[in-house]
Design a protein around this motif. Structure first.
Motif, short mmCIF file in Angstrom:
data_model
loop_
_atom_site.label_atom_id
_atom_site.label_comp_id
_atom_site.label_asym_id
_atom_site.label_seq_id
_atom_site.Cartn_x
_atom_site.Cartn_y
_atom_site.Cartn_z
N GLU A 1 0.81 14.17 -6.65
CA GLU A 1 2.07 13.44 -6.73
C GLU A 1 3.06 14.00 -5.72
N ILE A 2 3.99 13.16 -5.32
CA ILE A 2 5.04 13.58 -4.38
C ILE A 2 6.17 14.20 -5.18
N ARG A 3 6.37 15.48 -4.99
CA ARG A 3 7.38 16.20 -5.75
C ARG A 3 8.67 16.35 -4.93
N THR A 4 9.68 16.91 -5.59
CA THR A 4 11.00 17.05 -4.95
C THR A 4 10.92 17.91 -3.70
N LEU B 1 4.00 12.31 1.63
CA LEU B 1 2.64 12.16 1.12
C LEU B 1 1.67 13.08 1.85
N THR B 2 1.83 13.22 3.17
CA THR B 2 0.99 14.14 3.93
C THR B 2 1.23 15.58 3.51
N ILE B 3 2.48 15.95 3.29
CA ILE B 3 2.79 17.30 2.83
C ILE B 3 2.15 17.55 1.47
N ALA B 4 2.19 16.54 0.61
CA ALA B 4 1.55 16.69 -0.70
C ALA B 4 0.04 16.85 -0.56
N ASP B 5 -0.56 16.15 0.38
CA ASP B 5 -2.01 16.30 0.62
C ASP B 5 -2.34 17.72 1.08
N LEU B 6 -1.50 18.27 1.95
CA LEU B 6 -1.74 19.64 2.42
C LEU B 6 -1.61 20.65 1.28
N LEU C 1 0.83 -1.21 0.00
CA LEU C 1 0.00 0.00 0.00
C LEU C 1 0.86 1.26 0.00
N LEU C 2 1.98 1.21 0.72
CA LEU C 2 2.89 2.36 0.73
C LEU C 2 3.50 2.57 -0.65
N ARG C 3 3.90 1.49 -1.30
CA ARG C 3 4.50 1.62 -2.64
C ARG C 3 3.47 2.11 -3.66
N LYS C 4 2.21 1.75 -3.43
CA LYS C 4 1.17 2.15 -4.37
C LYS C 4 0.81 3.63 -4.23
N HIS C 5 0.65 4.11 -3.01
CA HIS C 5 0.13 5.46 -2.80
C HIS C 5 1.24 6.50 -2.59
N ALA C 6 2.42 6.09 -2.13
CA ALA C 6 3.52 7.03 -1.91
C ALA C 6 4.64 6.71 -2.89
N GLY D 1 8.15 10.88 -7.91
CA GLY D 1 8.70 10.95 -9.25
C GLY D 1 10.18 10.62 -9.27
N ARG D 2 10.75 10.62 -10.50
CA ARG D 2 12.14 10.19 -10.65
C ARG D 2 13.10 11.10 -9.90
N GLU D 3 12.94 12.41 -10.04
CA GLU D 3 13.85 13.34 -9.36
C GLU D 3 13.67 13.29 -7.85
N ALA D 4 12.43 13.19 -7.40
CA ALA D 4 12.18 13.09 -5.97
C ALA D 4 12.76 11.80 -5.40
#
Length: 525
Positions: free
Chosen positions: A504-507, A494-499, A457-462, A465-468
């Motif tokens: 997507e989780i960016r750099t 992932l929480t920071i991205a939600d806020l 589940l962690l690998r699926k949702h978190a 990207g390549r640079e991150a």
């Protein structure tokens, strides 16, 4: 003659249905209780006998055998008194229950027949409801608590004499031979739920009261949004305790299932107050003193009861001055932080208590506090070896389980005159991130927030990207962090991205999550 009634007792923080079988035969007057009763239940014979006689009923002058089933489960407490009395009256033909009723009787009897409350009634009532019972007979003092559940008729019994309808009580006191009916209509209880609870009060305090420390407020907002563990480190007087004590004011309310779990634990511990407001909706906040023992923190005792980690279930466990806690007390946190349960093993059984909480801690950078004078110069007089001993009181495995480690320095004078973020502002953003998580994990049973992700589940949702991903791998190697730390950084990002309302989780999200882990290496140096 044979008859039976039903009751319940506590097993850890859960209720267990007990079938009370009564057999009355000819022979010398003697009463025997079998089925692994403890001393409190064995003593119930004398309480029941006195209560029945003082209420105008008769206790059979024959051989009475009482079996508590299941026979291999040890029963503890005084909650079976009422069911034992009820079973004797039903078997002896002195009382009749309404037809079609599946009733559970729970309560402790006094010698005059009045009912005393017992702890854990909510857990027992919930167990009875799930096993198909439709009514519960309870002490008046426990009636509010039992009525918190829907689908269960509550009968409030202040005194044993109230089992008989008022019109027949005169005949009962006269000792006439008659079969009496259970006074269902006269004992039916309905709770007044018109008064609504106040979920957030001024007693929580507002983050606007804390001058400066905006970076710490943001860190606490992230922690509240994803239920991440957090440690604040800084000299005395910088606002660490004020910041953490205001956490409940920005957290989401408990869901229906979470509220039932938290309320059942408080009920089992005998700490449930003001139940007229319904189930507990505010997230628990527990702040034990640093002198607490390991059993006080994790739970224990000859009859195991929940400790602080379970009382903080679905809420916050605040450990102020973390290094001052004993090493043994801190190490018992490792299992509940990973498994979200705590297991207490005894010779006769093993008890598992829920313990899903957010760990919030504070500490000074050194034994003297590491303060600064009026010119901003450090006043620390601790030697490097003293600082190392102080920091080593927190083990590496425990520190590894703390997602965020935030330094809280003395704020510059300019920050003390600027208005800061308020609790209302922070809570609005936490609610936004929480809604995103609920939408993401709506179909999953065991995941409600980002901190609960693991494995596939962690690998699926978190999945950054390549640079991150490159930034994360480089930082893991440079800082010497463990794989557990890597997973926690991903969940934090992932929480920071939600806020930020990002899909997507960016750099920049990885970078911010990494800066909350730099104390890992510093405390090992």
């Amino acid at each position: 003659m044979y008859g039976k009634s039903y009751s319940a007792c506590l097993y850890g923080v859960n209720g267990v249905i007990v079938e009370v079988e009564v057999d009355i035969t000819n022979g010398l007057p003697q009463t025997t209780i079998i089925g692994l009763p403890d001393s409190a239940i064995r003593e119930s014979t004398d309480r029941v006998k006195a209560a029945l006689k003082n209420c105008g009923f008769r206790f059979p002058s024959r051989r009475v055998t009482i079996n508590l089933a299941p026979a291999d489960l040890r029963k503890e407490g005084s909650s079976l008194d009422l069911a034992i009395a009820l079973g004797i009256l039903l078997t002896d033909g002195q009382l009749a229950l309404p037809e079609g009723s599946r009733l559970v009787a729970v309560g402790e009897l006094s010698l005059d027949g009045s009912l005393r409350p017992v702890p854990g009634v909510l857990a027992m009532a919930d167990c009875a409801r799930r096993q198909g019972f439709n009514a519960i007979l309870i002490s008046s003092a426990n009636a509010d608590e039992a009525s918190l559940l829907e689908g269960l008729t509550v009968y409030s019994l202040p005194h044993l004499r109230m089992l008989v309808p008022e019109a027949q009580r005169e005949e009962l006191s006269a000792g006439k031979e008659k079969r009496y009916a259970f006074d269902a209509d006269g004992l039916r209880y309905t709770q007044d739920k018109s008064e609504k609870p106040t979920l957030f009060s001024e007693a929580d305090g507002d983050y606007a009261d804390v001058l400066g420390q905006e970076h710490a407020k943001r860190a606490l907002m992230i922690a509240a949004a994803g239920m991440h563990n957090i440690l604040l480190s800084g000299p005395p007087g910088t606002g660490k305790t004020m910041l953490i004590k205001r956490l409940p004011g920005i957290m989401t309310n408990l869901s229906e299932n979470e509220a039932l779990e938290a309320t059942k634990i408080l009920s089992a511990a005998g700490r449930l107050n003001n139940v007229r407001h319904g189930l507990v909706r505010r997230r628990p906040f527990r702040a034990p003193h640093h002198t607490i023992s390991p059993s006080g923190l994790a739970g224990g005792g000859s009859i195991p009861r929940p400790g602080e980690v379970s009382l903080a279930h679905r809420g916050v466990l605040f450990l102020d001055e973390l290094p001052e806690f004993s090493r043994g007390a801190l190490e018992v946190l490792r299992q509940p932080l990973e498994d979200r349960t705590v297991t207490i093993s005894r010779a006769r059984a093993a008890f598992t208590f829920p313990a899903h909480f957010m760990l919030a801690c504070s500490m000074n950078p050194c034994p003297c506090g590491g303060g600064h004078d009026e010119n901003g110069q450090s006043t620390c007089s601790c030697s490097p070896s003293a600082i190392l001993r102080y920091r080593s009181r927190i083990s590496g495995p425990l520190l590894d389980r703390i997602d965020m480690q935030v330094e809280v320095p003395q704020p510059p004078p300019g920050d003390l005159i600027r208005p800061g973020s308020s609790s209302a502002d922070l809570r609005e953003r936490v609610l936004f991130a929480s809604k995103r998580q609920k939408a993401r994990y709506g179909a999953l049973k065991n995941v409600e927030c980002n901190s609960q992700l693991s494995g596939a589940l962690l690998r699926k949702h978190a999945n950054p990207g390549r640079e991150a991903q490159l930034l994360l791998d480089t930082a893991i190697g440079a800082l010497g962090l463990s794989m557990r730390s890597r997973d926690r950084i991903l969940k934090l990002a992932l929480t920071i991205a939600d806020l930020e309302d990002s899909n997507e989780i960016r750099t920049e999200h990885i970078a911010e999550a990494l800066q909350y882990r730099q104390m890992d290496r510093r405390m090992r140096e």
